[in-house]
Design a protein around this motif. Structure first.
Motif, PDB file in Angstrom:
ATOM      1  N   ASP A 112       0.878  -1.158   0.000  1.00  0.00           N
ATOM      2  CA  ASP A 112       0.000   0.000   0.000  1.00  0.00           C
ATOM      3  C   ASP A 112       0.925   1.220   0.000  1.00  0.00           C
ATOM      4  O   ASP A 112       1.541   1.525   1.024  1.00  0.00           O
ATOM      5  CB  ASP A 112      -0.877  -0.018   1.250  1.00  0.00           C
ATOM      6  CG  ASP A 112      -1.975   1.029   1.209  1.00  0.00           C
ATOM      7  OD1 ASP A 112      -2.191   1.628   0.148  1.00  0.00           O
ATOM      8  OD2 ASP A 112      -2.621   1.249   2.250  1.00  0.00           O
ATOM      9  N   PRO A 113       1.067   1.918  -1.125  1.00  0.00           N
ATOM     10  CA  PRO A 113       2.084   2.975  -1.228  1.00  0.00           C
ATOM     11  C   PRO A 113       1.642   4.255  -0.525  1.00  0.00           C
ATOM     12  O   PRO A 113       1.303   5.257  -1.165  1.00  0.00           O
ATOM     13  CB  PRO A 113       2.222   3.174  -2.739  1.00  0.00           C
ATOM     14  CG  PRO A 113       0.861   2.868  -3.259  1.00  0.00           C
ATOM     15  CD  PRO A 113       0.318   1.767  -2.380  1.00  0.00           C
ATOM     16  N   VAL A 114       1.633   4.204   0.791  1.00  0.00           N
ATOM     17  CA  VAL A 114       1.110   5.310   1.593  1.00  0.00           C
ATOM     18  C   VAL A 114       2.005   6.534   1.406  1.00  0.00           C
ATOM     19  O   VAL A 114       3.143   6.556   1.857  1.00  0.00           O
ATOM     20  CB  VAL A 114       1.030   4.906   3.076  1.00  0.00           C
ATOM     21  CG1 VAL A 114       0.585   6.087   3.924  1.00  0.00           C
ATOM     22  CG2 VAL A 114       0.082   3.729   3.253  1.00  0.00           C
ATOM     23  N   MET A 115       1.474   7.541   0.761  1.00  0.00           N
ATOM     24  CA  MET A 115       2.229   8.754   0.469  1.00  0.00           C
ATOM     25  C   MET A 115       1.619   9.994   1.110  1.00  0.00           C
ATOM     26  O   MET A 115       2.327  10.854   1.632  1.00  0.00           O
ATOM     27  CB  MET A 115       2.319   8.968  -1.050  1.00  0.00           C
ATOM     28  CG  MET A 115       3.057   7.872  -1.792  1.00  0.00           C
ATOM     29  SD  MET A 115       3.004   8.171  -3.578  1.00  0.00           S
ATOM     30  CE  MET A 115       4.116   6.895  -4.154  1.00  0.00           C
ATOM     31  N   THR A 144      -1.672  -1.484  -4.066  1.00  0.00           N
ATOM     32  CA  THR A 144      -3.006  -0.957  -3.773  1.00  0.00           C
ATOM     33  C   THR A 144      -2.994   0.570  -3.612  1.00  0.00           C
ATOM     34  O   THR A 144      -3.262   1.094  -2.531  1.00  0.00           O
ATOM     35  CB  THR A 144      -3.590  -1.601  -2.498  1.00  0.00           C
ATOM     36  OG1 THR A 144      -2.779  -1.228  -1.366  1.00  0.00           O
ATOM     37  CG2 THR A 144      -3.658  -3.108  -2.612  1.00  0.00           C
ATOM     38  N   PRO A 145      -2.716   1.328  -4.675  1.00  0.00           N
ATOM     39  CA  PRO A 145      -2.710   2.790  -4.548  1.00  0.00           C
ATOM     40  C   PRO A 145      -4.125   3.371  -4.565  1.00  0.00           C
ATOM     41  O   PRO A 145      -5.040   2.797  -5.168  1.00  0.00           O
ATOM     42  CB  PRO A 145      -1.940   3.232  -5.792  1.00  0.00           C
ATOM     43  CG  PRO A 145      -2.287   2.184  -6.805  1.00  0.00           C
ATOM     44  CD  PRO A 145      -2.403   0.899  -6.041  1.00  0.00           C
ATOM     45  N   ASN A 146      -4.288   4.518  -3.901  1.00  0.00           N
ATOM     46  CA  ASN A 146      -5.500   5.294  -4.136  1.00  0.00           C
ATOM     47  C   ASN A 146      -5.244   6.212  -5.332  1.00  0.00           C
ATOM     48  O   ASN A 146      -4.170   6.183  -5.938  1.00  0.00           O
ATOM     49  CB  ASN A 146      -5.937   6.059  -2.880  1.00  0.00           C
ATOM     50  CG  ASN A 146      -4.884   7.040  -2.392  1.00  0.00           C
ATOM     51  OD1 ASN A 146      -4.066   7.548  -3.164  1.00  0.00           O
ATOM     52  ND2 ASN A 146      -4.901   7.320  -1.100  1.00  0.00           N
ATOM     53  N   VAL A 147      -6.215   7.039  -5.677  1.00  0.00           N
ATOM     54  CA  VAL A 147      -6.082   7.858  -6.885  1.00  0.00           C
ATOM     55  C   VAL A 147      -4.920   8.853  -6.794  1.00  0.00           C
ATOM     56  O   VAL A 147      -4.102   8.928  -7.727  1.00  0.00           O
ATOM     57  CB  VAL A 147      -7.421   8.557  -7.206  1.00  0.00           C
ATOM     58  CG1 VAL A 147      -7.229   9.649  -8.255  1.00  0.00           C
ATOM     59  CG2 VAL A 147      -8.439   7.536  -7.697  1.00  0.00           C
ATOM     60  N   PRO A 148      -4.782   9.636  -5.709  1.00  0.00           N
ATOM     61  CA  PRO A 148      -3.626  10.545  -5.650  1.00  0.00           C
ATOM     62  C   PRO A 148      -2.280   9.823  -5.727  1.00  0.00           C
ATOM     63  O   PRO A 148      -1.332  10.322  -6.356  1.00  0.00           O
ATOM     64  CB  PRO A 148      -3.802  11.254  -4.299  1.00  0.00           C
ATOM     65  CG  PRO A 148      -5.260  11.179  -4.024  1.00  0.00           C
ATOM     66  CD  PRO A 148      -5.690   9.848  -4.568  1.00  0.00           C
ATOM     67  N   GLU A 149      -2.185   8.652  -5.095  1.00  0.00           N
ATOM     68  CA  GLU A 149      -0.931   7.888  -5.148  1.00  0.00           C
ATOM     69  C   GLU A 149      -0.665   7.356  -6.552  1.00  0.00           C
ATOM     70  O   GLU A 149       0.482   7.384  -7.031  1.00  0.00           O
ATOM     71  CB  GLU A 149      -0.986   6.749  -4.129  1.00  0.00           C
ATOM     72  CG  GLU A 149      -0.959   7.250  -2.692  1.00  0.00           C
ATOM     73  CD  GLU A 149      -1.516   6.269  -1.686  1.00  0.00           C
ATOM     74  OE1 GLU A 149      -1.411   6.553  -0.482  1.00  0.00           O
ATOM     75  OE2 GLU A 149      -2.073   5.224  -2.090  1.00  0.00           O
ATOM     76  N   ALA A 150      -1.715   6.882  -7.225  1.00  0.00           N
ATOM     77  CA  ALA A 150      -1.545   6.407  -8.594  1.00  0.00           C
ATOM     78  C   ALA A 150      -1.135   7.549  -9.513  1.00  0.00           C
ATOM     79  O   ALA A 150      -0.327   7.361 -10.431  1.00  0.00           O
ATOM     80  CB  ALA A 150      -2.839   5.761  -9.088  1.00  0.00           C
TER      81      ALA A 150
END
Length: 277
Positions: A112-115, A144-150
């Motif tokens: 999960d690329p928590v940014m 599993t990125p969310n939209v801002p991370e993607a």
């Protein structure tokens, strides 16, 4: 419970992530999710944060050596069947995690690329992005990125469902991993869509009702933790991704007040899913 059921070994999952003092995200959400889904949860802490659902007031990282020692201690004592990473914060911690999961015996890793926190707080240092992209993501079984991370990872905005579908496929091809792109940040009417791009096979869209009477703080952590738990229980990545989305949707639907907040209800979500099985 019968003696046979009581003696059956629990699958073990490991989370490598930061602590959320508010209890709704991070290590706390991961361990609650593992427990609710019948998985023994072990943890390796990367950072301590002072936060609540409204925002992050402070971050203190642990040393990379201590992060690595935690992972090694868990893997020496338990047969970890799946692992996930959340907030890693720094380049040095990311590299320590990469080394800790080297080798053919390493469990499948959900990254999960928590940014960026939902409140907008930066949870990954700028100099760590390249290490995440170049060293950790190619080792992931599922991303599993969310939209801002993607958007950060692909370098282009995601404005609609068509963009999200393309982004999931691009990230899959770039990193050689299955991708579950979390679509909660996109406005898609009364539904929330998550885009699943498997390493092999056709992409799938998972849809759930959008809930407005509860808080979404911790949803991303919970989704990746549930996916990890289902992998530890022997599900295929695609089945694990689908069930993880169902778990989060059920946890949102069952949200109850905790002071002025309405956090996810982990135990009720597991009970709802078990009744459907």
């Amino acid at each position: 419970m019968s003696p046979v059921a009581a003696a059956r070994p629990m699958p073990v999952a490991l989370t490598v992530a930061g602590s959320d003092s508010g209890g709704g995200a991070g290590i706390q959400a991961d361990l609650k999710t593992f427990e609710a889904l019948g998985v023994f949860g072990a943890s390796a802490l990367t950072c301590v944060t002072a936060q609540n659902p409204r925002g992050v007031a402070g971050i203190a990282p642990l040393t990379p050596d201590l992060v690595a020692r935690q992972i090694a201690a868990v893997r020496e004592a338990f047969p970890v069947r799946a692992a996930k990473t959340g907030m890693l914060y720094s380049k040095a911690i990311i590299l320590a995690v990469v080394r800790a999961f080297e080798g053919p015996a390493a469990p499948p890793l959900v990254v999960d690329p928590v940014m960026i926190a939902a409140s907008g707080a930066r949870l990954l240092r700028e100099d760590a992005i390249a290490a995440l992209r170049d060293r950790l993501l190619p080792r992931a079984a599922v991303l599993t990125p969310n939209v801002p991370e993607a958007e950060l990872l692909r370098g282009r905005p995601i404005r609609d469902a068509e963009d999200a579908f393309a982004a999931a496929m691009e990230l899959r091809d770039r990193f050689g991993t299955s991708v579950l792109l979390k679509g909660g940040h996109l406005e898609t009417g009364g539904r929330v869509r998550d885009w699943w791009a498997p390493r092999r096979g056709a992409p799938v869209v998972f849809e759930h009702r959008r809930r407005t009477n509860c808080e979404t703080h911790g949803c991303g952590c919970t989704l990746s933790a549930a996916l990890t738990a289902f992998l530890a229980r022997g599900r295929s990545p695609g089945e694990a991704a689908r069930r993880a989305g169902d778990f989060v949707a059920a946890a949102l639907a069952a949200a109850r007040p905790a002071g002025p907040h309405r956090p996810l209800n982990f135990a009720a979500a597991a009970a709802r899913l078990s009744r459907r099985a």
